[in-house]
Scaffold this active site. Structure first.
Site, short mmCIF file in Angstrom:
data_model
loop_
_atom_site.label_atom_id
_atom_site.label_comp_id
_atom_site.label_asym_id
_atom_site.label_seq_id
_atom_site.Cartn_x
_atom_site.Cartn_y
_atom_site.Cartn_z
N HIS A 376 -40.54 -26.77 68.06
CA HIS A 376 -39.12 -26.40 67.98
C HIS A 376 -38.33 -26.62 69.27
O HIS A 376 -37.13 -26.42 69.28
CB HIS A 376 -38.98 -24.93 67.59
N LYS A 567 -23.84 -19.16 68.33
CA LYS A 567 -25.29 -19.41 68.46
C LYS A 567 -25.77 -18.62 69.66
O LYS A 567 -24.96 -18.01 70.37
CB LYS A 567 -25.59 -20.91 68.63
N ARG A 568 -27.07 -18.61 69.89
CA ARG A 568 -27.56 -17.88 71.07
C ARG A 568 -26.90 -18.39 72.34
O ARG A 568 -26.60 -19.58 72.46
CB ARG A 568 -29.09 -18.02 71.17
N LYS A 573 -26.89 -24.74 75.41
CA LYS A 573 -25.93 -24.73 74.29
C LYS A 573 -24.50 -24.95 74.80
O LYS A 573 -23.59 -25.22 74.03
CB LYS A 573 -25.99 -23.40 73.56
N THR A 675 -29.46 -25.77 63.08
CA THR A 675 -29.10 -25.74 61.66
C THR A 675 -27.72 -25.12 61.43
O THR A 675 -27.17 -25.25 60.34
CB THR A 675 -30.14 -24.94 60.85
N LYS A 679 -24.66 -25.56 58.23
CA LYS A 679 -23.99 -24.47 57.51
C LYS A 679 -22.48 -24.64 57.58
O LYS A 679 -21.77 -24.45 56.58
CB LYS A 679 -24.41 -23.12 58.12
#
Length: 867
Positions: A376, A567-568, A573, A675, A679
């Site tokens: 991952h 997101k986290r 990110k 992901t 969505k």
């Protein structure tokens, strides 16, 4: 005589959320009242909303039980190959609504609750999120279980029943504060305890060599109590099982030699055993080599493998149980969700060799054919490397087995690459630089027959870079399996308006087969369909704007662009890049308040790992900037910044359907999949992002021109790493970036503490691994394209809704929306009447209110030309 219904009218009478039957509603009401009375021992005089939620949950569960039992009976009779998904995280969220949808009970339950005088949404809000995961990895596991059940596959999820899930995030004075997530405090109506299947798990002890082989003795025993949760497939009567283990101390734990004096202390010591399943580690992309974490990882695999082997040996009545393991890989497939359950490999070897007395080569062949491994992440800090000393103390027999696996593996490598000591060192399971450690990713690769990344670009990086030596050795072992999402939760549940609209035009098959959405291409020029889609989006925005006003006391312009980044919180990110853009937009508005500007509401949400200082500083920067922007009268409603507190599955279900723009802006080559991007796209949001993770395949599928792609590609990042990244170079040559950074460093946003963000700015200037400045300029250009398209889309919508002959819109033209409809756009040219008395032009949601669903037959007269 009644006029026959058209096919479209027939479709509109059928709901994909289940047909309402009078008998169904009556039965549900009866079940509801029965559970309120007999299960909860309450009547309507004293029952609370939570009691009503539990009564409804038990009623819905009644409809699961028969299907659940019949599914397991069928597996027992048919004896199919079973899939076991081992994961330390299952981020399930709420269960009630998802179950109603999958069973086709949603509308019947809505009607029953309405007839009982209750509010369904209020009851659904009573349910606690099952937050047994950090983010994408745990949510992927949950989506997998839903899809496996919907496909009718014999599948089981195995994990830990954490008493405390991912922490509840509170924002106090702009800082993240963590609170315990006591999600079980009111009970969990969806689980069933199975004490009859409680199993022992061993720790510590020593290894004795005997004539019969190695024996692991003098161990400390902890019991694993299983709790089963039903996982219903969509409208197919299949109900699979997620089994979560809870740690229990045996009755004689620390009590064998007690006397009256130390009895209390001995009982208290039981907590040490039961702490194993107490709390989820809130670190998704950072390896923390703590003993309790290793205990958790071994605890779940040891209990699970005992359960798997018991089920393998059990056959239907009248047929002798299996005693041979020759067919084990033909009946058992075990998927390792990242390296967290990697200890399953030496544990299965221990069972085969020490307990079942198989020879090593046979046991190893069976083990490799049974396991498959999903990687991952490629972030070095996230890869698990357990100290040999810790393993030797906690799991001495397993360390011996790992050494033996490594020896056989290195012998094979040495045959292929004689005298290549560097190759042996790089491919060893044991790392000997400094502290001796076991590389768990290497163990997973060697012990599995298949290894996959979770997006094509990620899988390519794994093969070409991270695990290149292993890929060269066994190229066929490495595969790609791009992550996916379940459309049941991420469309039917969270966006019923859009789900119904799609079903009206292409039918309901897309719910199980998303490739059916290709049929929507036939409707891209259908003005009525496009208008209806826009109306659904605007309705979702209005609803979410009301939620934000209620929860955050921020008045949101529902016609503004909802720019969402959830997101986290992590440096890779790049929420900080988004924040720099917010400041740049703020500066532009302040510099020229009268200039056209497409209104935006920037929504950012996510949790930072409690020990991750830089991520917490990013949250503080966002909230601090938001306080300044939201309270500046010059800005008004042109720009708002909202940080979503305690982002979780149930909150994602609210924000995703309302989103116009989805931010997927990680540095190319760092996001495995992501992901969330799927969505958002499934719910009609456009994506601004780098060519990273699943963005690449989304761009290929939808056409890169339909995404706002910006920034460096993987090759560019690699080249920059070789050349060296100099943040100051970008700071000096990009005036807007210099202004933004000067404001942060000078304390513009926090004059009382000018050095507050010193650590963050030092990171950006001196050791930014994720190269924020390098993509800043390109990001701003892509955001300008976003604004232009959003504004043009608004005007095209007005043309369709009001039927007026709008003159051409200049790309720089803008508008200031307002919640109330204004008719002056119909009466005058938009250029002439730039700002009406409401200081806005009507937005998509106004069409229905203005009674203009269909285009007007005779549009109002327009001036012959624009001034």
């Amino acid at each position: 005589m009644a006029t026959p219904l058209t096919d479209q009218e027939k479709r509109k009478q059928i709901s994909i959320r289940g047909i309402v039957g009078v008998e169904n509603v009556a039965e549900l009401k009866k079940g509801f009242n029965r559970h309120l009375h007999f299960t909860l021992v309450k009547d309507r005089n004293i029952a609370t909303p939570r009691d009503y939620y539990f009564a409804l949950a038990h009623t819905v569960r009644d409809h699961l039980v028969g299907r659940w039992i019949r599914t397991q009976q069928f597996y027992y009779e048919a004896d199919p190959k079973r899939v076991y998904y081992l994961s330390l995280e299952f981020y399930m969220g709420r269960t009630l609504q998802n179950t109603m949808i999958n069973l086709g009970l949603q509308n019947a339950c809505d009607e029953a609750i309405y007839q009982l005088g209750l509010d369904m949404e209020e009851l659904e809000e009573m349910e606690e999120d099952a937050g047994l995961g950090n983010g994408g990895l745990g949510r992927l596991a949950a989506c997998f279980l839903d899809s496996l059940a919907t496909l009718g596959l014999a599948a089981y999820g195995y994990g830990i029943r954490y008493e405390y899930g991912i922490f509840n995030q509170k924002i106090r004075d702009g800082w993240q504060v963590e609170e315990a997530d006591d999600w079980l405090r009111h009970g969990n109506p969806w689980e069933k305890a199975r004490p009859e299947y409680m199993l022992p798990v061993h720790f510590y002890g020593r290894v004795e060599e005997t004539r019969d082989g190695s024996k692991w003795v003098d161990t400390q025993v902890v019991l694993a109590m299983p709790y089963d949760t039903p996982i219903p497939g969509y409208m197919n009567n299949t109900v699979n099982t997620m089994r979560l283990w809870s740690a229990r101390a045996p009755n004689d734990f620390n009590l064998r030699d007690f006397n009256v004096g130390d009895y209390i202390e001995a009982v208290l010591d039981r907590n040490l055993a039961e702490n194993i399943s107490r709390v989820l580690y809130p670190n998704d992309n950072f390896f923390e080599g703590k003993e309790l974490r290793l205990k958790q990882e071994y605890f779940v695999v040891a209990a699970t493998l005992q359960d798997i082997i018991r089920r393998f040996k059990t056959t239907k009545k009248g047929v002798p149980g299996r005693t041979s393991f020759e067919t084990f890989p033909d009946k058992v497939a075990i998927q390792l969700n990242d390296t967290h359950p990697a200890m399953a490999i030496p544990e299965l070897m221990r069972i085969f060799v020490d307990i079942e007395k198989l020879d090593w080569d046979t046991a190893w062949d069976l083990t490799r054919r049974t396991f498959a491994y999903t990687n991952h992440t490629i972030l070095p800090e996230a890869l698990e490397r357990w100290p040999v000393e810790l393993l030797e103390n906690l799991l001495p027999r397993h360390l011996q087995i790992i050494y033996e696996i490594n020896q056989h593996h290195l012998d094979k490598v040495a045959e292929l690459y004689p005298n290549d000591m560097d190759k042996l060192k790089k491919m060893s399971l044991i790392e000997e630089d400094g502290v001796k450690r076991v590389n768990m990713a290497h163990l997973c690769i060697v012990g599995s027959h298949a290894v996959n990344g979770v997006a094509q670009i990620h899988s390519n990086i794994i093969k070409a870079e991270v695990f290149r030596d292993f890929s060269d050795l066994e190229p066929d072992k490495f595969q790609n399996k791009t992550n996916g999402i379940t459309p049941r939760r991420w469309l039917l549940l969270c966006n019923p308006g859009l789900a119904e609209l799609i079903a009206e035009v292409i039918g309901e098959d897309y719910v199980k087969d998303l490739s059916q959405l290709q049929k929507l291409k036939d409707f891209v020029d259908d003005a009525t369909f496009i208008r209806d889609v826009a109306k659904v989006k605007q309705d979702n925005k209005l609803k979410f704007a009301q939620y934000l006003e209620k929860e955050y006391r921020v008045k949101i312009n529902p016609s503004s662009m909802f720019d969402v980044h959830v997101k986290r919180i992590h440096e890779y990110k790049r929420q900080v890049l988004n924040c720099l853009h917010i400041i740049a937009m703020y500066n532009r508005i302040r510099k020229n308040p009268a200039a056209p500007f497409v209104p935006r509401t920037v929504i950012i949400g996510g949790k930072a790992a409690p020990g991750y200082h830089m991520a917490k500083m990013i949250i503080k920067l966002i909230t601090t900037v938001g306080d300044v922007v939201n309270n500046d009268p010059v800005v008004g409603n042109k720009l708002k910044v909202v940080f979503l507190e305690n982002y979780r599955v149930s909150l994602a279900e609210k924000v995703i359907p309302a989103t116009d723009l989805s931010e997927q802006i990680s540095t190319a080559g760092t996001e495995a999949s992501g992901t969330g991007n799927m969505k958002f796209m499934l719910n009609g949001a456009l994506t601004i992002g780098t060519m990273d993770g699943a963005n690449v395949e989304m761009a290929e599928e939808a056409g890169e021109e339909n995404l706002f792609i910006f920034g460096m590609r993987v090759d560019d990042v690699t080249a920059m790493d070789k050349k060296g990244y100099d943040a100051m170079e970008y700071y000096k040559k990009i005036p807007e970036l210099k202004q933004v950074m000067d404001q942060i460093t000078s304390g513009f946003f926090c004059p009382k503490n000018p050095d507050l963000f010193k650590d963050l700015t030092n990171m950006l200037f001196k050791h930014d691994r994720f190269k924020v400045f390098a993509d800043f300029e390109d990001y701003l250009e892509a955001q300008a394209k976003v604004s232009n398209l959003y504004q043009v889309t608004e005007w095209l919508y007005l043309k369709q809704v009001f039927g007026i002959n709008l003159c051409k819109v200049k790309p720089s033209m803008s508008f200031i929306p307002h919640p109330k409809a204004c008719q002056c756009i119909v009466d005058q040219c938009m250029h002439k009447n730039r700002y009406c008395k409401h200081k806005r032009f009507p937005g998509p949601a106004d069409a229905e209110r203005a009674g203009a669903r269909e285009p007007q037959a005779t549009p109002p007269q327009q001036p012959s030309r624009c001034p």
